[in-house]
Design a protein around this motif. Structure first.
Motif, PDB file in Angstrom:
ATOM      1  N   HIS A   1       0.809  -1.245   0.130  1.00  0.00           N
ATOM      2  CA  HIS A   1       0.015  -0.065  -0.061  1.00  0.00           C
ATOM      3  C   HIS A   1       0.939   1.131  -0.083  1.00  0.00           C
ATOM      4  CE1 HIS A   1      -4.137  -0.748   0.159  1.00  0.00           C
ATOM      5  NE2 HIS A   1      -4.129  -1.738   1.076  1.00  0.00           N
TER       6      HIS A   1
ATOM      7  N   VAL B   1     -12.734   2.157   2.494  1.00  0.00           N
ATOM      8  CA  VAL B   1     -12.784   1.226   3.715  1.00  0.00           C
ATOM      9  C   VAL B   1     -11.853   0.112   3.223  1.00  0.00           C
ATOM     10  CG1 VAL B   1     -14.362   0.169   5.305  1.00  0.00           C
ATOM     11  CG2 VAL B   1     -15.052   2.031   4.319  1.00  0.00           C
ATOM     12  N   GLY B   2     -10.920  -0.114   4.135  1.00  0.00           N
ATOM     13  CA  GLY B   2      -9.944  -1.077   4.213  1.00  0.00           C
ATOM     14  C   GLY B   2      -8.667  -0.753   4.738  1.00  0.00           C
ATOM     15  N   CYS B   3      -7.467  -1.332   4.349  1.00  0.00           N
ATOM     16  CA  CYS B   3      -6.407  -1.014   5.184  1.00  0.00           C
ATOM     17  C   CYS B   3      -6.074   0.491   4.887  1.00  0.00           C
ATOM     18  CB  CYS B   3      -5.145  -1.834   4.809  1.00  0.00           C
ATOM     19  SG  CYS B   3      -5.207  -3.591   5.745  1.00  0.00           S
ATOM     20  N   ALA B   4      -6.466   0.931   3.724  1.00  0.00           N
ATOM     21  CA  ALA B   4      -6.144   2.262   3.302  1.00  0.00           C
ATOM     22  C   ALA B   4      -7.042   3.340   3.670  1.00  0.00           C
ATOM     23  CB  ALA B   4      -5.770   2.337   1.557  1.00  0.00           C
TER      24      ALA B   4
ATOM     25  N   HIS C   1     -17.815   1.743   2.536  1.00  0.00           N
ATOM     26  CA  HIS C   1     -17.360   0.734   1.929  1.00  0.00           C
ATOM     27  C   HIS C   1     -17.762   0.408   0.583  1.00  0.00           C
ATOM     28  CE1 HIS C   1     -14.983  -3.033   1.863  1.00  0.00           C
ATOM     29  NE2 HIS C   1     -15.844  -3.789   2.420  1.00  0.00           N
TER      30      HIS C   1
ATOM     31  N   GLY D   1      -9.390  -1.161  -2.282  1.00  0.00           N
ATOM     32  CA  GLY D   1      -8.866  -2.763  -2.171  1.00  0.00           C
ATOM     33  C   GLY D   1      -9.940  -3.505  -2.981  1.00  0.00           C
ATOM     34  N   ASP D   2      -9.456  -4.727  -3.169  1.00  0.00           N
ATOM     35  CA  ASP D   2     -10.384  -5.680  -3.863  1.00  0.00           C
ATOM     36  C   ASP D   2     -11.868  -5.943  -3.239  1.00  0.00           C
ATOM     37  OD1 ASP D   2      -9.442  -7.746  -1.774  1.00  0.00           O
ATOM     38  OD2 ASP D   2      -7.522  -7.487  -3.224  1.00  0.00           O
ATOM     39  N   GLY D   3     -11.671  -6.001  -1.681  1.00  0.00           N
ATOM     40  CA  GLY D   3     -12.922  -6.063  -1.278  1.00  0.00           C
ATOM     41  C   GLY D   3     -13.977  -4.951  -1.580  1.00  0.00           C
ATOM     42  N   ASP D   4     -13.390  -3.792  -1.425  1.00  0.00           N
ATOM     43  CA  ASP D   4     -14.021  -2.511  -1.439  1.00  0.00           C
ATOM     44  C   ASP D   4     -14.507  -2.269  -3.087  1.00  0.00           C
ATOM     45  OD1 ASP D   4     -14.403   0.013   0.014  1.00  0.00           O
ATOM     46  OD2 ASP D   4     -13.708   0.911  -1.976  1.00  0.00           O
TER      47      ASP D   4
ATOM     48  N   ILE E   1     -18.210  -5.372  -2.501  1.00  0.00           N
ATOM     49  CA  ILE E   1     -19.321  -4.667  -2.063  1.00  0.00           C
ATOM     50  C   ILE E   1     -19.648  -3.459  -2.888  1.00  0.00           C
ATOM     51  CG2 ILE E   1     -18.020  -3.272  -0.417  1.00  0.00           C
ATOM     52  CD1 ILE E   1     -20.459  -3.568   1.669  1.00  0.00           C
TER      53      ILE E   1
ATOM     54  N   ILE F   1      -7.003 -10.515  -0.874  1.00  0.00           N
ATOM     55  CA  ILE F   1      -7.423 -10.826   0.611  1.00  0.00           C
ATOM     56  C   ILE F   1      -8.282  -9.559   1.352  1.00  0.00           C
ATOM     57  CG2 ILE F   1      -5.397 -10.221   1.929  1.00  0.00           C
ATOM     58  CD1 ILE F   1      -5.676 -13.025   3.105  1.00  0.00           C
ATOM     59  N   TYR F   2      -8.845  -9.926   2.260  1.00  0.00           N
ATOM     60  CA  TYR F   2      -9.335  -8.470   2.894  1.00  0.00           C
ATOM     61  C   TYR F   2      -8.480  -8.537   4.010  1.00  0.00           C
ATOM     62  CZ  TYR F   2     -14.378  -8.776   1.138  1.00  0.00           C
ATOM     63  OH  TYR F   2     -15.385  -8.776   0.459  1.00  0.00           O
ATOM     64  N   GLY F   3      -7.495  -7.296   3.828  1.00  0.00           N
ATOM     65  CA  GLY F   3      -6.521  -7.109   5.070  1.00  0.00           C
ATOM     66  C   GLY F   3      -6.902  -6.536   6.296  1.00  0.00           C
TER      67      GLY F   3
ATOM     68  N   THR G   1      -9.878  -6.389   7.628  1.00  0.00           N
ATOM     69  CA  THR G   1     -10.734  -7.027   8.607  1.00  0.00           C
ATOM     70  C   THR G   1     -10.162  -8.427   9.218  1.00  0.00           C
ATOM     71  OG1 THR G   1     -11.846  -7.450   6.790  1.00  0.00           O
ATOM     72  CG2 THR G   1     -12.939  -6.300   8.269  1.00  0.00           C
TER      73      THR G   1
ATOM     74  N   GLU H   1     -27.715   3.935   4.864  1.00  0.00           N
ATOM     75  CA  GLU H   1     -26.113   3.752   5.327  1.00  0.00           C
ATOM     76  C   GLU H   1     -25.720   5.104   4.913  1.00  0.00           C
ATOM     77  OE1 GLU H   1     -23.535   1.984   2.393  1.00  0.00           O
ATOM     78  OE2 GLU H   1     -22.190   1.219   3.892  1.00  0.00           O
TER      79      GLU H   1
HETATM   80  C1  LIG Z   1     -20.766  -1.827   4.874  1.00  0.00           C
HETATM   81  C2  LIG Z   1     -19.435  -2.529   5.533  1.00  0.00           C
HETATM   82  N1  LIG Z   1     -19.420  -3.822   5.542  1.00  0.00           N
HETATM   83  C3  LIG Z   1     -18.221  -4.283   5.962  1.00  0.00           C
HETATM   84  C4  LIG Z   1     -17.320  -3.437   6.519  1.00  0.00           C
HETATM   85  C5  LIG Z   1     -16.087  -4.133   7.176  1.00  0.00           C
HETATM   86  N2  LIG Z   1     -14.768  -4.111   6.320  1.00  0.00           N
HETATM   87  C6  LIG Z   1     -13.838  -3.043   6.669  1.00  0.00           C
HETATM   88  S1  LIG Z   1     -12.738  -3.299   5.449  1.00  0.00           S
HETATM   89  C7  LIG Z   1     -13.170  -4.366   4.746  1.00  0.00           C
HETATM   90  C8  LIG Z   1     -12.409  -5.379   3.627  1.00  0.00           C
HETATM   91  C9  LIG Z   1     -11.434  -4.510   3.249  1.00  0.00           C
HETATM   92  O1  LIG Z   1     -10.677  -5.332   2.338  1.00  0.00           O
HETATM   93  P1  LIG Z   1     -10.124  -4.832   0.920  1.00  0.00           P
HETATM   94  O2  LIG Z   1     -11.027  -3.925   0.313  1.00  0.00           O
HETATM   95  O3  LIG Z   1      -9.554  -5.920  -0.135  1.00  0.00           O
HETATM   96  O4  LIG Z   1      -8.813  -3.814   1.309  1.00  0.00           O
HETATM   97  P2  LIG Z   1      -7.682  -4.105   2.208  1.00  0.00           P
HETATM   98  O5  LIG Z   1      -8.039  -3.975   3.703  1.00  0.00           O
HETATM   99  O6  LIG Z   1      -7.168  -5.710   1.782  1.00  0.00           O
HETATM  100  O7  LIG Z   1      -6.500  -3.264   1.866  1.00  0.00           O
HETATM  101  C10 LIG Z   1     -14.400  -4.922   5.199  1.00  0.00           C
HETATM  102  C11 LIG Z   1     -15.215  -6.032   4.939  1.00  0.00           C
HETATM  103  C12 LIG Z   1     -17.437  -2.044   6.638  1.00  0.00           C
HETATM  104  N3  LIG Z   1     -16.532  -1.199   7.031  1.00  0.00           N
HETATM  105  N4  LIG Z   1     -18.604  -1.459   6.115  1.00  0.00           N
END
Ligand SMILES: Cc1ncc(C[n+]2csc(CCOP(=O)(O)OP(=O)(O)O)c2C)c(N)n1
Lengths: 259, 371
Positions: free
Chosen positions: A31, A57-60, A76, A100-103, A107, A131-133, A135, B87
């Protein structure tokens, strides 16, 4: 005052677009590398004061602490929608999301696809670390088949948990996308190529040529359960075959930009 | 200015354009589509931002981003779409941004139907999103009133850095009435000290709703509550009809208040001393005024197009000061004046007692087969 490094010998320094805040990332996380590349590009293009970043929303989540531009913090997955709102009201400003990839691929799948389809004049820096970093290392939409995560403890079973999503390839099919490429951050050569792609993506936005995204294959040694050094090799060995590097969309008008 | 015949949704949309709306983001849902459709033509015509979003999630987050620039921005939807926006509404509240939201309520729960309802009262006034925050909610009973509340909604949102909602139902959105619209004003983008519009010649700014340090998050919450206290002090709005000598007070907002007014007039012509109290600001709720009213009358009838969502606010305000009755129609049914008149006549004949529960009595009446 005596300085150890003479200005004329200086080959590496902190980008001006960086704040003084040290990052909170784990050892070996890329990152920070991606942040630095963005900051260097903002410096080179002299657009720091015209730029508004959208943090994910994520590590960054704290990206705004490190880059010296105006910043907003999205919900997120919603960064592309928030960026759309900003860019439509401030068309002469530079707006980028960092996700991030979860973001982006889970979602926020709806928001990213439609921002690209609308040809929204924003730049997206997409960090794919499989990966989800933040959480605690759960399975992401980009987790590789067989890869162990805290929510796929015996490895991602494609029968039950499906297959990884290749975002660059997918978004490249949309007519609104002007520039979509995938790069990697695992070694200096690739980091240089990544920087060039980020520069191009911002140029695409300045030229008003539509949606631009740079997907960056990144490490998460903590989440992957390997050492920082091992993580670089793991990325090269496992991620690049699953997520081939390359240019997936360079629209004709983008190809005509001279850097 | 002359009065012209306008459809509710279109009149609200045009009023917003005329008072300087700079950005609109929305998603189709009946019965509010005409807001989106009107603005899809009008906003580009006057060089302003319009996006049909991919969903209400997209729309509320676009409006969130757009609000960060300091521009006058708005979105609109109807009940299921408002649920999806919760939200984002919470994030906007946590970031302390001015946003106007139009909710054209329809029958529910679930997909429900597209008929007029007041079933969103609780989710809007008492927060469907997470955390402690309070939207300002204005509930007009006519198209003219809705149009007049549009500039007020923007002004309140901007004054208090708060979400301001105009809460109507499908009937006000869909019907046509003669109205006088505001004059076209020039757009003035305010130079807010917080707007993230590029750090040219100034220090950079960050807008967010994240406060990891719990003591700071608590401070933010306290600040929001202090501001809400100010709003409660300054921004109570309501209308009273025939209450001077009334022994029975009817309380209803929006369309149910309007229908109740016809019933009150009919009852007056029969010599029943009844009046109407119609809250316009349903959040903040005119609790003090309702409490005073309860001290003056013998009984109170609350009328709503839901199962008694505002009734709870009335009960809190009234306490034991006056006995309460409730009359509600559900699922998209709009009450006829005659039904409310019947309730008024019943109460006039036999005043309710303080004992028991008005909702249970109403439910029993509703579900007992008529002989
Ligand atoms: C609506 C909602 N659902 C779930 C979360 C919990 N959450 C925070 S970060 C995250 C995943 C982040 O993963 P990624 O986008 O891959 O980024 P990384 O942390 O790997 O950089 C989740 C599920 C949240 N903050 N808001």
């Amino acid at each position: 005052m005596a300085t150890i490094v003479q200005l004329e010998n200086l080959v590496y320094s902190r980008p001006a677009a960086f704040t003084d805040t040290p990052t909170h990332y784990c050892p070996g996380c890329t990152h920070g590398t991606a942040h630095r590349l963005i900051a260097e590009v903002l410096d080179e293009m002299k657009i720091t004061d015209r730029t508004i970043g959208v943090a994910p929303v994520g590590c960054a989540v704290f990206a705004y602490n490190y880059m010296d531009t105006d910043f907003v913090e999205a919900a997120h997955g919603r960064a592309p929608a928030m960026a759309t709102g900003i860019k439509r009201l401030l068309p002469d400003r530079v707006v980028f999301t960092y996700q991030g990839d979860g973001d982006l691929a889970s979602i926020g799948m709806g928001e990213i696809v439609h921002a690209a389809a609308r040809g929204e004049n924003i730049t997206v820096v997409f960090i794919n670390n499989a990966i989800y970093g933040m959480t605690g290392g759960q399975m992401a939409p980009t987790t590789l088949p067989g890869m162990k995560t805290t929510s796929s403890p015996s490895g991602r079973d494609v029968e039950l948990q499906g297959y990884p999503i290749r975002m660059a390839e997918m978004l490249a099919t949309l007519d609104g996308a002007g520039y979509v490429v995938r790069r990697s951050l695992h070694d200096p050569k690739n980091i240089r190529l990544a920087k060039k792609a980020i520069r191009t993506a911002f140029e695409v936005q300045l030229h008003g040529l539509g949606f631009s995204m740079v997907e960056l294959l990144s490490t998460c040694s903590t989440g992957w359960g390997v050492t920082p050094v091992e993580s670089l090799g793991w990325l090269e060995q496992h991620m690049i075959p699953a997520f081939p590097l390359g240019d997936y969309k360079i629209s004709p008008s983008v190809a005509a930009i001279k850097l | 200015m002359t009065r012209e015949l306008w459809k509710g949704n279109e009149a609200i949309a045009e009023a917003a354009v005329r008072v300087g709306l700079e950005g609109y983001f929305g998603y189709p849902i009946t019965p509010q589509n005409e807001i989106l459709e009107w603005l899809s033509q009008r906003m580009p015509e006057v060089g302003r931002a319009f996006v049909q979003a991919e969903s209400e999630l997209g729309a509320i987050n676009m409006v969130y981003g757009a609000a960060c620039t300091g521009a006058r921005v708005m979105t609109s939807s109807s009940s299921p779409g408002i649920s999806l926006m919760q939200e984002g509404i919470s994030y906007i509240a946590g970031t302390e941004l001015p946003v106007v939201l139009i909710d054209v309520m329809r029958g529910g729960p679930g997909l429900g139907n597209i008929a007029p309802s007041q079933g969103d009262y609780s989710q809007i006034c008492h927060g469907g999103g997470h955390g402690d925050y309070h939207p300002i909610v204005l509930a007009p009973a006519s198209i003219q009133e809705a149009v007049d509340l549009v500039p007020l909604a923007f002004d309140l949102a901007e004054k208090y850095l708060n979400i301001a909602v105009i809460l109507i139902d499908g009937s006000i959105g869909q019907m046509m009435e003669p109205v006088e619209l505001p004059e076209m004003r020039p757009v003035v983008r305010k130079d807010y000290p917080w707007a993230t519009n590029g750090a040219i010649g100034r220090k950079r700014r960050v807008l967010s709703s994240i406060y990891l340090e719990v003591s700071i998050e608590e401070e933010v919450n306290l600040r929001l509550l202090k501001r809400w206290e100010e709003i409660q002090k300054n921004e109570i709005r309501f209308k009273e009809y025939y209450l001077d000598d009334a022994e029975i007070a009817v309380i209803g907002f929006g369309t149910s208040g309007r229908v109740a007014l016809s019933a009150v007039r009919a009852a007056r012509s029969q010599g029943i001393k009844v009046g109407l109290f119609r809250p316009i600001s349903v959040s903040p709720f005119p609790a003090r005024q309702v409490a005073e009213l309860a001290g003056r009358v013998k009984s109170i009838l609350v009328v709503e197009m839901n199962a008694g969502q505002m009734l709870k606010d009335v009960q809190l305000a009234v306490g034991d000061r006056a006995p309460l009755e409730f009359y509600g129609r559900l699922g998209g049914v709009v009450p006829f004046p005659n039904e409310i008149l019947g309730e008024i006549q019943r109460i006039a004949k036999q005043p309710p007692s303080l004992d028991g529960n008005p909702t249970q009595r109403w439910l029993a009446r509703m579900t007992t087969p008529k002989k």
